[in-house]
Design a protein around this motif. Structure first.
Motif, short mmCIF file in Angstrom:
data_model
loop_
_atom_site.label_atom_id
_atom_site.label_comp_id
_atom_site.label_asym_id
_atom_site.label_seq_id
_atom_site.Cartn_x
_atom_site.Cartn_y
_atom_site.Cartn_z
N UNK A 275 -7.40 2.64 -5.64
CA UNK A 275 -8.67 3.38 -5.64
C UNK A 275 -9.64 2.71 -4.67
N UNK A 276 -10.22 3.49 -3.78
CA UNK A 276 -11.22 2.94 -2.86
C UNK A 276 -12.57 3.55 -3.26
N UNK A 277 -13.41 2.74 -3.87
CA UNK A 277 -14.73 3.23 -4.28
C UNK A 277 -15.68 3.25 -3.08
N UNK A 278 -16.78 3.99 -3.26
CA UNK A 278 -17.72 4.17 -2.15
C UNK A 278 -18.43 2.88 -1.76
N UNK A 279 -18.43 1.88 -2.68
CA UNK A 279 -19.10 0.61 -2.37
C UNK A 279 -18.12 -0.43 -1.80
N UNK A 280 -16.89 0.00 -1.52
CA UNK A 280 -15.89 -0.96 -1.03
C UNK A 280 -16.19 -1.40 0.41
N UNK A 281 -15.68 -2.54 0.78
CA UNK A 281 -15.66 -2.94 2.19
C UNK A 281 -14.50 -2.16 2.81
N UNK A 282 -14.85 -1.18 3.63
CA UNK A 282 -13.85 -0.23 4.10
C UNK A 282 -12.73 -0.89 4.93
N UNK A 283 -13.11 -1.81 5.80
CA UNK A 283 -12.09 -2.44 6.64
C UNK A 283 -11.12 -3.27 5.79
N UNK A 284 -11.70 -3.95 4.80
CA UNK A 284 -10.85 -4.73 3.90
C UNK A 284 -9.91 -3.79 3.13
N UNK A 285 -10.43 -2.64 2.75
CA UNK A 285 -9.62 -1.68 1.99
C UNK A 285 -8.48 -1.13 2.87
N UNK A 286 -8.77 -0.87 4.13
CA UNK A 286 -7.73 -0.37 5.04
C UNK A 286 -6.65 -1.44 5.19
N UNK A 287 -7.10 -2.67 5.36
CA UNK A 287 -6.17 -3.81 5.50
C UNK A 287 -5.26 -3.92 4.28
N UNK A 288 -5.89 -3.86 3.10
CA UNK A 288 -5.14 -3.98 1.85
C UNK A 288 -4.16 -2.83 1.67
N UNK A 289 -4.61 -1.62 2.02
CA UNK A 289 -3.74 -0.45 1.89
C UNK A 289 -2.53 -0.57 2.82
N UNK A 290 -2.76 -1.08 4.02
CA UNK A 290 -1.64 -1.25 4.97
C UNK A 290 -0.62 -2.24 4.40
N UNK A 291 -1.12 -3.39 3.95
CA UNK A 291 -0.21 -4.44 3.46
C UNK A 291 0.55 -3.94 2.23
N UNK A 292 -0.16 -3.19 1.40
CA UNK A 292 0.47 -2.72 0.17
C UNK A 292 1.46 -1.60 0.45
N UNK A 293 1.02 -0.58 1.15
CA UNK A 293 1.82 0.64 1.30
C UNK A 293 3.08 0.43 2.12
N UNK A 294 2.99 -0.39 3.17
CA UNK A 294 4.11 -0.46 4.10
C UNK A 294 5.02 -1.67 3.90
N UNK A 295 4.73 -2.48 2.87
CA UNK A 295 5.63 -3.60 2.56
C UNK A 295 7.01 -2.99 2.24
#
Ligand code: SIN
Length: 497
Positions: A275-295
């Motif tokens: 879940x990416x909330x509106x108060x998230x650090x967007x770049x950090x969230x993109x980074x995390x999603x990449x590491x998570x999704x494509x492992x």
């Protein structure tokens, strides 16, 4: 020995690590039937090697060898077992290049990921070599003056260890290291598609001084797996089954173990929300999603299968995440810079295709990918889809591939409800910088593990495992060794006589 992989030949530094046999009672052996099955590289479908195709009789031999070794193994002190596991740990790290190459050939994952997995695998041998010395019992304040009460921890007995193809090394050490540390002998049944990482690890355990019979390995083709699985699950000498794999197979194994009431650890499917909330650090969230999704090309039980993004940042996140996804290098894992390898089988490819097609037919929009990649028959492009809803298969079923469905939400309450709308309960993740929300959401998510502002959370020091249909038991951490121990209560009377 050169290993012929069809059009490619590779050379291991230590050629004796490539074993095409089973390991029973301290010896590398063929199956009783001499039947074998072939293992292919999912990148180019060339032959990696062949393994014995075991049946019931081989399984009984391995179980008997384990059972006969048990008394001597459990009588060693925890410290003695610790020294052997520590040696195994050192040998794994010394042989990282060969182990990673073997893994990439049989599983297809990029060589950098294979190296990463060997390091991850070694964390468990490191951790459990220490835990071997810490199987503490308790003294219990007595309810009567002339009595003393205590509990001690003892090894449960022979363990059947059934491991998956997606983490061919780490799932072995995450189960076998605590079993050995606790004083249990094991019979390992690795996935038919990735047996060679397992045989290499067993060879190293043997070299480290694990006594004969304490570690055994039997292999079997996917077609004959139920004969071996039935014996492991019903044989009276086997006291515990530890399995990582799909929920359906886990369910069948639990049912089989019921006849002899075995202890089980089940690390099953997941359908992780991110879940990416509106108060998230967007770049950090993109980074995390990449590491998570494509492992491991999304073939991970803790991989995000549903990415919920708040409506205020949905478009921006979708754009950044799609651009990063499109830039990933899809190729044979041996190529420099490979980031996305093949899927393990054609049926895995078909499942991914069917999820994408179903979503598109119901209104999802493909931002990037959505098709096979020309790197080979079993390669699928990293895919990001927007406009995903709960009317689509992908919302409820585990995809196990490099596909990221983005779902829009507008409130915390709504997204928690959607995230928990699943029979699975393994891992969940979210990005937020609001401390109140962090506690609220972490506590409300019905998952065994929650990552907050982090895409990858696996470590040997924390308990890994799920709730609901994602499993039973925990691996790693202090809990990990407990899964291989029984608690015995002892009462001594007559103290004051
Ligand atoms: C799995 O997918 O089975 C294990 C993933 C992990 O250990 O992080």
């Amino acid at each position: 020995m050169d290993i012929d992989t069809g059009d490619l030949t590779f050379q291991l530094k230590d050629q004796n690590l490539f074993k095409q046999k089973c390991f029973i009672n301290g010896e590398w052996v063929d199956s009783d039937s001499l039947d074998t099955f072939d293992v292919h590289n999912p990148s180019d479908l060339t032959l990696v090697g062949s393994m014995p195709n075991c049946s019931k009789s081989d399984t009984i031999k391995a179980i008997d060898a384990a059972n006969n070794s048990w008394v001597a193994w459990k009588k060693l002190t925890g410290k003695d077992r610790s020294i052997i596991i520590r040696k195994w740990h050192e040998l794994i790290l010394e042989n990282i290049d060969d182990l990673a190459l073997i893994m990439t050939l049989e599983n297809g994952k990029p060589i950098a990921d294979s190296r990463g997995e060997i390091i991850y695998a070694s964390w468990f041998t490191d951790w459990f070599s220490e835990e071997a010395k810490r199987t503490y019992g308790k003294t219990i304040p007595s309810t009567m003056a002339d009595r003393r009460m205590m509990s001690i921890k003892q090894p449960i007995g022979v363990c059947g260890i059934i491991t998956p193809w997606n983490f061919p090394a780490a799932m072995i050490t995450r189960k076998v290291a605590p079993a050995l540390a606790a004083g249990c002998p094991v019979v390992i049944k690795p996935a038919g598609s990735t047996p060679f990482s397992a045989t290499a690890l067993v060879e190293l355990a043997h070299r480290a001084g694990v006594p004969k019979g304490v570690i055994n390995l039997i292999s079997v083709s996917e077609e004959n797996v139920s004969e071996v699985g039935d014996e492991l699950c019903t044989n009276n000498h086997v006291r515990k089954i530890s399995f990582t794999g799909s929920t359906n197979v886990g369910r069948a194994l639990i049912a089989k173990t019921a006849s002899t009431i075995k202890k089980v650890s089940m690390e099953l499917g997941g359908h992780a929300p991110l879940i990416i909330f509106e108060d998230a650090d967007l770049d950090q969230a993109v980074e995390g999603a990449m590491a998570n999704k494509y492992r491991n090309s999304g073939q991970v039980c803790v991989s995000a299968n549903r990415i919920f993004v708040h409506e205020k940042i949905y478009d921006e996140f979708a754009k950044k995440f799609s651009e990063r996804s499109a830039a990933l290098k899809v190729s044979d894992g041996r190529e420099d810079g490979a980031q996305i390898g093949p899927l393990i089988t054609m049926s895995a490819v078909e499942k991914v295709q069917s999820h994408v097609e179903d979503a598109v037919s119901k209104g999802a929009k493909v931002m990037t990918g959505g098709a096979l990649d020309n790197a080979g028959k079993q390669f699928y492009k990293p895919t990001v889809m927007t406009n995903v809803t709960n009317k689509m298969k992908i919302f409820y079923e585990e995809t196990f591939g490099p596909v990221a469905p983005l779902i829009k939400f507008s409130s915390e309450e709504e997204v928690i409800k959607m995230a928990n709308d699943s029979n699975y309960g393994l891992a969940g993740y979210f990005y937020s910088r609001d401390i109140g929300r962090i506690y609220r959401v972490a506590e409300a998510l019905e998952y065994g593990m929650v990552g907050i502002n982090a895409g990858v959370i696996s470590t040997e020091v924390a308990p890994f495992g799920g709730i609901k249909e994602s499993g039973i038991g925990r691996e790693g951490a202090a809990e990990g060794i407990d899964e291989y121990l029984e608690t015995k209560y002892m009462l001594i009377a007559g103290i004051d006589d």
